[in-house]
Design a protein around this motif. Structure first.
Motif, short mmCIF file in Angstrom:
data_model
loop_
_atom_site.label_atom_id
_atom_site.label_comp_id
_atom_site.label_asym_id
_atom_site.label_seq_id
_atom_site.Cartn_x
_atom_site.Cartn_y
_atom_site.Cartn_z
N TYR A 113 18.56 42.08 -54.35
CA TYR A 113 19.24 42.68 -53.20
C TYR A 113 19.32 44.20 -53.35
CZ TYR A 113 22.70 43.25 -49.48
OH TYR A 113 23.36 43.63 -48.33
N SER A 114 19.59 44.68 -54.57
CA SER A 114 19.65 46.13 -54.82
C SER A 114 18.32 46.80 -54.52
CB SER A 114 20.04 46.40 -56.28
OG SER A 114 21.35 45.97 -56.55
N LEU A 115 17.23 46.19 -54.97
CA LEU A 115 15.90 46.76 -54.74
C LEU A 115 15.52 46.73 -53.26
CD1 LEU A 115 13.97 45.27 -57.80
CD2 LEU A 115 14.66 47.65 -57.45
N PHE A 116 15.94 45.68 -52.58
CA PHE A 116 15.68 45.60 -51.14
C PHE A 116 16.42 46.73 -50.41
CE2 PHE A 116 17.38 44.19 -47.01
CZ PHE A 116 16.20 44.04 -46.31
N LEU A 117 17.68 46.96 -50.77
CA LEU A 117 18.45 48.03 -50.12
C LEU A 117 17.86 49.40 -50.46
CD1 LEU A 117 22.13 46.80 -50.69
CD2 LEU A 117 20.72 46.56 -48.65
N LYS A 118 17.43 49.57 -51.70
CA LYS A 118 16.82 50.85 -52.11
C LYS A 118 15.59 51.15 -51.26
CE LYS A 118 14.19 50.93 -55.86
NZ LYS A 118 12.86 51.47 -55.55
N ASP A 119 14.68 50.19 -51.19
CA ASP A 119 13.45 50.41 -50.43
C ASP A 119 13.70 50.37 -48.93
OD1 ASP A 119 11.97 50.78 -52.66
OD2 ASP A 119 10.98 48.84 -52.64
N GLY A 120 14.86 49.85 -48.54
CA GLY A 120 15.24 49.86 -47.13
C GLY A 120 15.90 51.15 -46.70
N GLY A 121 16.03 52.11 -47.64
CA GLY A 121 16.52 53.43 -47.26
C GLY A 121 17.88 53.81 -47.79
N MET A 122 18.56 52.93 -48.54
CA MET A 122 19.89 53.28 -49.02
C MET A 122 19.80 54.29 -50.15
SD MET A 122 23.04 50.83 -50.35
CE MET A 122 23.61 50.37 -48.71
N HIS A 123 20.49 55.42 -49.97
CA HIS A 123 20.49 56.47 -50.98
C HIS A 123 21.27 56.02 -52.21
CE1 HIS A 123 20.23 59.40 -47.35
NE2 HIS A 123 19.08 58.84 -47.60
N LEU A 124 21.00 56.70 -53.31
CA LEU A 124 21.64 56.36 -54.57
C LEU A 124 23.16 56.41 -54.46
CD1 LEU A 124 21.61 55.85 -57.66
CD2 LEU A 124 21.42 58.33 -57.95
N GLU A 125 23.69 57.47 -53.86
CA GLU A 125 25.14 57.61 -53.76
C GLU A 125 25.75 56.47 -52.94
OE1 GLU A 125 23.25 60.95 -55.10
OE2 GLU A 125 22.97 60.11 -53.11
N ASP A 126 25.07 56.12 -51.86
CA ASP A 126 25.55 55.00 -51.05
C ASP A 126 25.51 53.70 -51.85
OD1 ASP A 126 26.31 56.26 -48.79
OD2 ASP A 126 24.71 55.52 -47.50
N ALA A 127 24.45 53.50 -52.61
CA ALA A 127 24.32 52.28 -53.41
C ALA A 127 25.45 52.16 -54.42
CB ALA A 127 22.96 52.26 -54.11
N VAL A 128 25.74 53.26 -55.11
CA VAL A 128 26.83 53.25 -56.09
C VAL A 128 28.15 52.90 -55.41
CG1 VAL A 128 28.20 54.68 -57.65
CG2 VAL A 128 25.71 54.84 -57.68
N ASN A 129 28.43 53.55 -54.28
CA ASN A 129 29.70 53.30 -53.59
C ASN A 129 29.76 51.91 -52.97
OD1 ASN A 129 30.90 55.82 -54.12
ND2 ASN A 129 29.70 56.79 -52.49
N TYR A 130 28.62 51.41 -52.51
CA TYR A 130 28.57 50.07 -51.91
C TYR A 130 28.91 49.00 -52.94
CZ TYR A 130 26.49 45.90 -49.73
OH TYR A 130 26.28 44.65 -49.22
N TRP A 131 28.25 49.08 -54.11
CA TRP A 131 28.53 48.09 -55.15
C TRP A 131 29.91 48.29 -55.76
CZ3 TRP A 131 25.75 43.87 -55.45
CH2 TRP A 131 24.46 43.87 -54.96
N LYS A 132 30.35 49.54 -55.83
CA LYS A 132 31.71 49.81 -56.33
C LYS A 132 32.75 49.17 -55.42
CE LYS A 132 34.89 53.61 -57.37
NZ LYS A 132 35.05 55.08 -57.44
N GLU A 133 32.53 49.30 -54.11
CA GLU A 133 33.48 48.74 -53.15
C GLU A 133 33.63 47.23 -53.34
OE1 GLU A 133 33.79 48.09 -48.28
OE2 GLU A 133 32.20 49.34 -49.14
#
Length: 419
Positions: free
Chosen positions: A269-289
């Motif tokens: 799921y993380s790799l899908f979101l990454k290649d789907g355009g989610m920036h690193l900062e958003d990814a960190v905050n998304y999983w943190k949430e």
């Protein structure tokens, strides 16, 4: 040169882009000790020109929302200031002190510690007697004729390297240290300005297509990242989810409900979101949430963000190619998802191959009516899950053309391009 007041007016996108990328190219070469190899247009780097200020303030804005870009840019921007200061002419130096004083006194917050300190330091250095002493050829590297003091927290790099003496919380600045002190204050000023604009900068970038475009392009150029294709963000992911393939819709829904995913589910799921355009900062905050919330009794993973923050952040940065081997990991293909079922408790997998009929039906009903789901289930087979996914895609888009689904990312990108 000190960049206190932002430029006003309008600028076309192609000029804005030239200002930014000419500056980035020069900063990179300067940092590598190859500034003489710069083959760009110096028009965009002339001190205090409109182009120079546009390049600086645009990069300051974009850097404020990205820790990686900030770390990259600020080191080089400080080096540029230091280099300019080393080659500055007396009349330019006098103008610099006056400009700093003039611009800071225009601000309403000139009582801030950093602003007040800059005013005090520049006021001293611009005095006729002191200024003549500074630019004198006889001014030695150990001279202590004129002295001032600044709070130690404003020059932390000089304190760390023991370049200044301390006395009751103040760093003692002799006239021979004026260049290093001004450079250190520049670093502190820029750092504090980045922190001040951070909260509003993300909104500004998200709502200005030019800035969003530049942000993506800069990241791709600097970090050699070529994985930003879609436009998934932490703010729009619950809306964007309707364009996800069923396998990723399922993982998104599962994460929102249990606040945890098992290893492979989280990885895919993380790799899908990454290649789907989610920036690193958003990814960190998304999983943190999610991982900061209590997990449900049905979740496989028992980790939490509070206890494992450093591990989680390292793992996310690793997937983005910024840690470890710095490999550019790709999002999973349908074949890899279909083949990898690590345990009975694994909540991922291909819905058309691994889910029981009731679970699959409930998942598909998020996108189709009951009648359409029933009709679809009567025509597909778990022996050919990719064909089943293609039929589902065609029903959503009322598309009768043949389509082959090879990966969740391809499904998503094709879906958003159909809309």
């Amino acid at each position: 040169m000190f960049y206190i007041i932002t430029p006003t007016g309008q600028v076309s996108l192609h000029v804005l882009e030239k200002c930014v990328f000419a500056r980035l190219e020069y900063l990179h070469l300067l940092h590598e000790g190859k500034a003489h190899e710069f083959g760009g247009n110096f028009e965009y780097l002339l001190e205090n020109s409109v182009y120079d200020r546009i390049g600086h303030f645009t990069l300051r804005l974009l850097s404020s929302v990205s820790e990686d870009l900030c770390n990259y840019w600020i080191v080089r921007e400080i080096l540029l200031f230091q280099t300019r200061l080393n080659y500055i002419l007396p009349r330019q130096l006098r103008r610099l002190f006056r400009n700093i004083l003039y611009q800071l006194r225009l601000l309403t917050d000139n009582e801030k510690l950093i602003n007040k300190t800059l005013i005090d330091v520049c006021s001293l250095f611009s005095k006729s007697s002191v200024f003549k002493h500074l630019i004198s050829k006889d001014h030695s590297k150990a001279c202590n004729l004129f002295v001032t003091k600044v709070r130690y927290e404003l020059v932390p790099d000089l304190i760390k390297r023991r370049k200044l003496d301390l006395n009751a919380g103040y760093a003692i600045v002799h006239c021979s240290k004026w260049k290093s002190t001004l450079t250190s204050l520049f670093s502190t000023y820029i750092t504090k300005e980045l922190a001040c604009i951070k909260s509003k900068a993300q909104y500004t970038i998200n709502h200005d297509t030019r800035l969003d475009y530049l942000y993506h392009k800069i990241h791709c150029k600097i970090f050699q990242v070529n994985h930003v294709y879609g436009h998934i963000t932490r703010e729009n992911i619950d809306i964007e989810m309707k364009y996800f393939p069923p396998c990723m819709q399922h993982l998104h829904t599962k994460l929102r409900s249990t606040h945890r995913l098992s290893h492979y589910a989280r990885l895919y799921y993380s790799l899908f979101l990454k290649d789907g355009g989610m920036h690193l900062e958003d990814a960190v905050n998304y999983w943190k949430e999610e991982y900061s919330k209590p997990h449900s009794c049905s979740s496989v993973c028992l980790h939490n963000w509070q206890s494992n923050e450093r591990k989680f952040i390292y793992s996310i940065r690793h997937l983005y190619g910024l840690e470890g081997s710095q490999k550019n990991y790709k999002s999973p293909t349908c074949n890899s998802i279909c083949m990898n079922i690590s345990s009975p408790m694994y909540e991922g997998g291909c819905p058309f191959k691994h889910f029981d009929m009731n679970t699959l039906k409930n998942l598909l009903c998020l996108s189709l009516s009951d009648n359409k789901v029933t009709g679809l289930l009567q025509t597909i087979s778990s022996d050919n899950p990719q064909a089943a996914c293609a039929e589902f895609f065609k029903m959503l888009n009322q598309n009768r053309n043949d389509i082959v689904i090879n990966s969740p990312l391809q499904y998503y990108l094709t879906m958003i391009n159909q809309m």
